[in-house]
Design an enzyme around this catalytic site. Structure first.
Site, PDB file in Angstrom:
ATOM      1  N   ALA A   1      10.599 -11.762   4.138  1.00  0.00           N
ATOM      2  CA  ALA A   1      10.521 -12.773   3.088  1.00  0.00           C
ATOM      3  C   ALA A   1       9.931 -12.113   1.850  1.00  0.00           C
ATOM      4  O   ALA A   1       8.746 -11.779   1.820  1.00  0.00           O
ATOM      5  CB  ALA A   1       9.657 -13.940   3.544  1.00  0.00           C
TER       6      ALA A   1
ATOM      7  N   SER B   1       8.901 -12.299  -1.956  1.00  0.00           N
ATOM      8  CA  SER B   1       8.579 -13.222  -3.048  1.00  0.00           C
ATOM      9  C   SER B   1       8.697 -12.579  -4.420  1.00  0.00           C
ATOM     10  O   SER B   1       8.653 -13.266  -5.436  1.00  0.00           O
ATOM     11  CB  SER B   1       7.154 -13.751  -2.874  1.00  0.00           C
ATOM     12  OG  SER B   1       6.220 -12.697  -3.057  1.00  0.00           O
TER      13      SER B   1
ATOM     14  N   VAL C   1       3.665  -7.864  -4.870  1.00  0.00           N
ATOM     15  CA  VAL C   1       3.396  -6.544  -4.309  1.00  0.00           C
ATOM     16  C   VAL C   1       3.262  -6.584  -2.790  1.00  0.00           C
ATOM     17  O   VAL C   1       3.687  -5.641  -2.103  1.00  0.00           O
ATOM     18  CB  VAL C   1       2.138  -5.929  -4.968  1.00  0.00           C
ATOM     19  CG1 VAL C   1       0.890  -6.730  -4.642  1.00  0.00           C
ATOM     20  CG2 VAL C   1       1.960  -4.475  -4.558  1.00  0.00           C
TER      21      VAL C   1
ATOM     22  N   LEU D   1      13.571 -16.701  -1.611  1.00  0.00           N
ATOM     23  CA  LEU D   1      13.878 -18.122  -1.690  1.00  0.00           C
ATOM     24  C   LEU D   1      13.744 -18.620  -3.121  1.00  0.00           C
ATOM     25  O   LEU D   1      12.710 -18.410  -3.760  1.00  0.00           O
ATOM     26  CB  LEU D   1      12.938 -18.924  -0.784  1.00  0.00           C
ATOM     27  CG  LEU D   1      12.926 -18.534   0.697  1.00  0.00           C
ATOM     28  CD1 LEU D   1      11.965 -19.445   1.458  1.00  0.00           C
ATOM     29  CD2 LEU D   1      14.320 -18.594   1.291  1.00  0.00           C
TER      30      LEU D   1
ATOM     31  N   CYS E   1       4.512 -25.558   2.674  1.00  0.00           N
ATOM     32  CA  CYS E   1       5.629 -24.644   2.434  1.00  0.00           C
ATOM     33  C   CYS E   1       5.810 -23.709   3.626  1.00  0.00           C
ATOM     34  O   CYS E   1       6.936 -23.493   4.094  1.00  0.00           O
ATOM     35  CB  CYS E   1       5.396 -23.851   1.154  1.00  0.00           C
ATOM     36  SG  CYS E   1       6.747 -22.736   0.723  1.00  0.00           S
TER      37      CYS E   1
ATOM     38  N   CYS F   1       3.264 -22.574  -7.187  1.00  0.00           N
ATOM     39  CA  CYS F   1       4.479 -22.137  -7.885  1.00  0.00           C
ATOM     40  C   CYS F   1       5.093 -23.224  -8.757  1.00  0.00           C
ATOM     41  O   CYS F   1       5.698 -22.921  -9.783  1.00  0.00           O
ATOM     42  CB  CYS F   1       5.505 -21.595  -6.892  1.00  0.00           C
ATOM     43  SG  CYS F   1       6.163 -22.793  -5.730  1.00  0.00           S
TER      44      CYS F   1
END
Length: 392
Positions: free
Chosen positions: A18, A20, A23, A44, A112, A208
């Site tokens: 996954a 994002s 880092v 995503l 989430c 987010c």
């Protein structure tokens, strides 16, 4: 046995990472690729908050997708962007808004992980034939006699196990946290060594879909007309002022109440007032002295229990907020899927909607959502010394 626990060569082990765009997940993907694994990166697309608040710049923004793709190109792995906006909106954002309207203080990052990343993305990884799903979380998966256990990350300053309490045993069996044993400084050093452009990228500070931390603006746009003004009331019944919506207040809050108060000539506040409870039904914010916040019994719902067969009067330490130290307590599960947490020392500012996460040492025994906190009869009758307990 390879480093991910599979009895086959790394090149025969497919890992979905996954990614994002930050880092941590970038280093996770790059390390696994360097070790010879068959790595697939997935990013995503969760939310375009510009559509709601007209701003850019948080962890779900287009820049992060671009950064993830640049890293994938750098380490030569396939990379896919999946549009999860609809399911994220239904599973996370709507819950966030409604939680605030109920007078709670929600944690959308847990939802989430629970409802999107470790449910839908994990299912997608299986569909791609992956042996496991790896993330850049600072947590550890430790093999045990009855299966893997969830443990704190090795770096206390970066530990994210609090946000993973809802991970089920089946999900934990499939998940891997390859950098959970590292300090953040070493992660950034690895990013430099691996030539990743995100090596100096700042950590995301905002939720987010809540740019600049302005959650009230988001709730108002998601639920127009639902945020109504009301009274700020002292525990003794005095009306001290008015507010523009209960969503702007949380239990234990002291600053920003807008009701003034007595001060010393030097400007120090005398007899400071705190939010004791939020009443969405009456649209009242109830305030009182700090002693009125003392609670030593916490009721929790939707408990995810990872602690085995012991379910009654279990000695634990518990975190009632993510940045708070773990506190000595005892926990007993209830027949309705909840739990009762009895604290050794009273705490001040236990907020509904936050998570109570249970630990034994570094191991996560589970957790759930705080419904309310109470003062036991013994605490209610006892004088509380000034400054006692921990302010949350």
């Amino acid at each position: 046995m390879n480093s991910l626990g599979f009895d086959k060569a790394p090149q025969d082990t497919r890992v979905v990472v996954a990614m994002s765009g930050g880092v941590d997940s970038s280093v996770t993907a790059a390390l696994l690729k360097e070790q010879g694994y068959d790595v697939v990166g997935i990013t995503l697309q969760l939310y375009d908050h510009g559509l709601t608040v007209g701003r850019k710049g948080a962890c779900c923004a287009g820049q992060d997708i671009y950064d993830a793709r640049q890293v994938a190109d750098r380490i030569d792995i396939p990379h896919y962007v999946l549009d999860y906006e609809s399911r994220f909106g239904q599973s996370v954002i709507d819950d966030f808004a409604d939680s605030y309207l109920r007078g709670e203080t929600p944690i959308p990052c847990v939802r989430c992980n629970q409802r999107v990343k470790f449910r839908d993305l994990l299912a997608q990884a299986r569909d791609l034939g992956a042996d496991c799903l790896a993330t850049g979380h600072y947590a550890r998966r430790v093999a045990g006699p009855t299966g893997p256990a969830l443990h704190r990350g090795a770096d206390p300053a970066r530990d994210q196990s609090y946000f993973l309490f809802a991970t089920t045993p089946a999900q934990l069996d499939y998940l891997r946290f390859p950098i959970g044993h590292l300090p953040k400084s070493e992660t950034r050093a690895l990013a430099e060594r691996l030539g990743l452009a995100v090596a100096d990228k700042p950590d995301s500070q905002d939720i987010c879909f809540v740019p600049a931390g302005n959650y009230a603006q988001v709730v108002e746009k998601l639920r127009p007309g639902a945020v109504e003004p009301g009274e700020i009331v002292h525990l003794d019944g005095r009306v001290l002022g008015r507010h523009d919506g209960v969503i702007r207040y949380t239990v234990g809050q002291r600053r920003g109440l807008g009701i003034g108060g007595r001060r010393t000539p030097e400007g120090e506040e005398l007899d400071p007032l705190y939010v004791v409870r939020v009443e969405p039904e009456t649209r009242r914010v109830v305030v009182g002295p700090r002693t009125a916040l003392a609670r030593d019994r916490v009721l929790v719902r939707e408990v995810n229990w990872l602690g085995g067969t012991d379910t009654a009067d279990v000695p634990v330490t518990v975190k009632l907020r993510s940045a708070q130290p773990a506190l000595p307590a005892r926990v007993s599960l209830t027949a309705d899927g909840g739990a009762v947490v009895t604290l050794t020392q009273p705490q001040y500012g236990v907020a509904p909607g936050q998570a109570a996460v249970f630990y034994q040492g570094d191991r996560v025994l589970g957790g759930g959502w705080i419904v309310r906190a109470e003062a036991s009869p013994a605490l209610a009758d006892a004088p509380i010394p000034a400054g006692a307990g921990t302010a949350l």
